[in-house]
Enzyme design. Structure first.
Site, PDB file in Angstrom:
ATOM      1  N   GLU A  88      74.043  12.668  31.987  1.00  0.00           N
ATOM      2  CA  GLU A  88      74.424  12.446  30.602  1.00  0.00           C
ATOM      3  C   GLU A  88      73.564  13.284  29.652  1.00  0.00           C
ATOM      4  O   GLU A  88      72.376  13.486  29.876  1.00  0.00           O
ATOM      5  CB  GLU A  88      74.316  10.958  30.257  1.00  0.00           C
ATOM      6  CG  GLU A  88      75.385  10.158  30.996  1.00  0.00           C
ATOM      7  CD  GLU A  88      75.445   8.691  30.612  1.00  0.00           C
ATOM      8  OE1 GLU A  88      76.537   8.119  30.704  1.00  0.00           O
ATOM      9  OE2 GLU A  88      74.417   8.111  30.229  1.00  0.00           O
ATOM     10  N   CYS A  90      69.706  15.825  23.349  1.00  0.00           N
ATOM     11  CA  CYS A  90      68.825  15.154  24.303  1.00  0.00           C
ATOM     12  C   CYS A  90      69.308  15.506  25.705  1.00  0.00           C
ATOM     13  O   CYS A  90      70.405  15.135  26.103  1.00  0.00           O
ATOM     14  CB  CYS A  90      68.871  13.646  24.056  1.00  0.00           C
ATOM     15  SG  CYS A  90      67.840  12.717  25.181  1.00  0.00           S
ATOM     16  N   CYS A 137      66.102   9.357  38.276  1.00  0.00           N
ATOM     17  CA  CYS A 137      64.669   9.496  38.027  1.00  0.00           C
ATOM     18  C   CYS A 137      63.917   8.692  39.080  1.00  0.00           C
ATOM     19  O   CYS A 137      64.358   7.608  39.477  1.00  0.00           O
ATOM     20  CB  CYS A 137      64.306   8.968  36.633  1.00  0.00           C
ATOM     21  SG  CYS A 137      62.601   9.347  36.147  1.00  0.00           S
ATOM     22  N   CYS A 168      60.234   3.324  35.775  1.00  0.00           N
ATOM     23  CA  CYS A 168      59.686   2.583  34.627  1.00  0.00           C
ATOM     24  C   CYS A 168      60.514   1.300  34.449  1.00  0.00           C
ATOM     25  O   CYS A 168      61.742   1.335  34.508  1.00  0.00           O
ATOM     26  CB  CYS A 168      59.730   3.438  33.367  1.00  0.00           C
ATOM     27  SG  CYS A 168      58.728   4.934  33.507  1.00  0.00           S
ATOM     28  N   CYS A 201      63.560   1.017  31.702  1.00  0.00           N
ATOM     29  CA  CYS A 201      64.476   2.152  31.539  1.00  0.00           C
ATOM     30  C   CYS A 201      65.647   2.021  32.496  1.00  0.00           C
ATOM     31  O   CYS A 201      65.460   1.810  33.696  1.00  0.00           O
ATOM     32  CB  CYS A 201      63.728   3.455  31.797  1.00  0.00           C
ATOM     33  SG  CYS A 201      64.780   4.916  31.659  1.00  0.00           S
ATOM     34  N   CYS A 229      67.961   5.824  23.639  1.00  0.00           N
ATOM     35  CA  CYS A 229      66.847   6.045  24.567  1.00  0.00           C
ATOM     36  C   CYS A 229      66.875   5.025  25.687  1.00  0.00           C
ATOM     37  O   CYS A 229      66.956   3.827  25.435  1.00  0.00           O
ATOM     38  CB  CYS A 229      65.511   5.841  23.872  1.00  0.00           C
ATOM     39  SG  CYS A 229      65.078   7.095  22.730  1.00  0.00           S
TER      40      CYS A 229
HETATM   41  N1  SAH Z   1      60.580  10.865  31.854  1.00  0.00           N
HETATM   42  C1  SAH Z   1      60.348  11.335  30.534  1.00  0.00           C
HETATM   43  C2  SAH Z   1      61.601  11.634  29.726  1.00  0.00           C
HETATM   44  C3  SAH Z   1      62.718  10.589  29.726  1.00  0.00           C
HETATM   45  S1  SAH Z   1      62.477   9.086  28.848  1.00  0.00           S
HETATM   46  C4  SAH Z   1      59.443  10.375  29.795  1.00  0.00           C
HETATM   47  O1  SAH Z   1      59.069   9.365  30.372  1.00  0.00           O
HETATM   48  O2  SAH Z   1      59.037  10.680  28.686  1.00  0.00           O
HETATM   49  C5  SAH Z   1      62.738   9.372  27.172  1.00  0.00           C
HETATM   50  C6  SAH Z   1      62.145   8.263  26.290  1.00  0.00           C
HETATM   51  O3  SAH Z   1      62.950   7.080  26.261  1.00  0.00           O
HETATM   52  C7  SAH Z   1      60.793   7.813  26.775  1.00  0.00           C
HETATM   53  O4  SAH Z   1      59.868   7.654  25.778  1.00  0.00           O
HETATM   54  C8  SAH Z   1      61.149   6.490  27.422  1.00  0.00           C
HETATM   55  O5  SAH Z   1      60.047   5.719  27.606  1.00  0.00           O
HETATM   56  C9  SAH Z   1      62.145   5.939  26.417  1.00  0.00           C
HETATM   57  N2  SAH Z   1      62.897   4.792  26.937  1.00  0.00           N
HETATM   58  C10 SAH Z   1      63.207   4.529  28.209  1.00  0.00           C
HETATM   59  N3  SAH Z   1      63.887   3.389  28.315  1.00  0.00           N
HETATM   60  C11 SAH Z   1      64.020   2.886  27.072  1.00  0.00           C
HETATM   61  C12 SAH Z   1      64.671   1.727  26.522  1.00  0.00           C
HETATM   62  N4  SAH Z   1      65.313   0.875  27.302  1.00  0.00           N
HETATM   63  N5  SAH Z   1      64.624   1.557  25.198  1.00  0.00           N
HETATM   64  C13 SAH Z   1      64.002   2.443  24.401  1.00  0.00           C
HETATM   65  N6  SAH Z   1      63.403   3.549  24.855  1.00  0.00           N
HETATM   66  C14 SAH Z   1      63.393   3.774  26.177  1.00  0.00           C
END
Ligand code: SAH
Length: 373
Positions: free
Chosen positions: A95, A108, A115, A119, A122, A344
């Protein structure tokens, strides 16, 4: 599956393209001509590249191709955010999101299929990991988006900013990400300013140093999300390998290098009752004291089966006020495109998980948004 044995020129940097032409007895300036056709004019058919000799055009048509991932689904949110599902040659999907704002448009971009970082907040993590994207597949997202968005009158650059904040950890796919970013910055390709290309990472320390050594000087965002290792270990498991002190030291080296006085953008997803207390805000302010940074607070975007809740507006405001009082530029990011799961942390694509050996699909039956095949 695409059985093509042709060389795909889409992801080649200027240097690589020049090498390709020289190896075939052509002049290196052909690289500049072809870059402009592909990336500035969006042309992928060699026959239309009229400043190349007829012989060269014919030869390229036999030997090479210009191929980007194909847009298979478009969704448009009420706020103008677009989300595309792009199909890759191997059947996987990724996406890409476009976020229009006053005076700029941010794309974006994803760097991996799924991934591996896992985390806990996410949704991409739920997909598992399949593979790295190629440089062609990364820059191809920009190519496809530009082809799809009609520039409004007087606005030649619909996509003015690129953030590597889609699916994947860009620093775990180093060379293709660097090649794609150099095309974003390349004058003969997209010509974006290095302040308008942002790499976001969970903190892969050795790769952060390698990125500094490339001299690309793109903007850096760090996904921190916690003010101490005990909590960050749970939210961002990569922290067990590269703890906060090491990550922040690498960030300081990154912004301190080469005389570009940029600041790291510290990203902090606010999770109700987990990392949003006033004590944690003060702990964060103390932690970041020696780091040239600004802070982006991101209200948590929920997804099915997520175990967290978004912090209340009052908690977010209190958290922000403490950081502001401590002297940090602090912005609360407004959720964009959340009615089409484009915000995000909501990107899911269509990933065949190789790490967990199970199949998961995008929620294509999502009722919201203007889905089209
Ligand atoms: N792996 C990289 C890039 C992808 S994440 C990183 O960790 O930076 C892009 C952003 O979205 C990151 O700051 C991540 O922490 C945030 N993010 C992930 N899941 C989210 C959620 N459920 N709500 C809001 N932000 C989120």
């Amino acid at each position: 599956m695409n059985e093509s044995t042709k060389t795909n020129l889409m992801g080649m940097t200027r240097e690589e393209l020049a090498g390709f032409f020289v190896a075939h007895g052509e002049k290196p300036f052909r690289a500049v001509q072809v870059l402009k056709w592909i990336h500035q004019r969006g042309i992928t058919d060699f026959a239309a590249m009229t400043d190349l000799t007829k012989g060269l055009r014919a030869w390229l048509s036999e030997q090479a191709e210009v191929r980007a991932p194909e847009i298979v689904m478009t969704q448009a949110a009420r706020d103008g955010t677009h989300k595309w599902l792009l199909r890759l040659d191997d059947g996987n999907g990724i996406e890409t999101v476009f976020i229009p704002e006053e005076g700029r448009g941010t794309l974006c971009v994803s760097s991996q299929v799924g991934c591996a970082l896992d985390c806990s907040f996410c949704s991409t993590a739920r997909q598992g990991f399949n593979r790295n994207l190629t440089a062609a597949e990364i820059i191809g997202q920009l190519h496809a988006a530009r082809g799809h968005l009609q520039p409004e009158e007087g606005q030649s650059r619909v996509v003015s900013n690129v953030v590597l904040m889609g699916m994947g950890e860009p620093l775990l796919n180093f060379e293709p990400v660097v090649a794609a970013m150099s095309l974003m910055l390349e004058d003969n390709a997209y010509g974006l300013s290095k302040r308008r290309v942002t790499l976001s990472t969970a903190g892969v320390v050795p790769a952060l140093d390698r990125l500094r050594e490339t001299g690309l000087q793109v903007a850096l965002a760090l996904s921190l999300h916690a003010p101490n290792d005990a909590l960050r270990d749970q939210l961002v498991p990569l922290n067990r390998k590269y703890p906060i002190a090491d990550v922040l030291a690498a960030c300081r080296r990154y912004v301190g290098n080469g005389g570009h006085h940029s600041r790291v953008t510290v990203e902090y997803v606010l999770l109700d009752g987990i990392n949003d207390s006033q004590a944690q805000a003060r702990e964060l302010a103390a932690l970041l004291r020696d780091v040239p940074c600004k802070v982006n607070l991101i209200p948590f975007n929920p997804f099915p089966e997520s175990r967290y809740r978004r912090s209340s507006v009052a908690a977010i405001d209190r958290f922000r006020d403490i950081l502001v009082q401590a002297g940090y530029t602090t912005i609360t990011r407004r959720p964009r495109g959340d009615d089409i799961d484009a915000a995000c942390g909501q990107l899911v694509g269509r990933v065949e998980d190789r790490s967990r050996r199970e199949l998961r699909f995008a929620r294509q039956d999502s009722p919201s948004g203007a889905a089209s095949p």
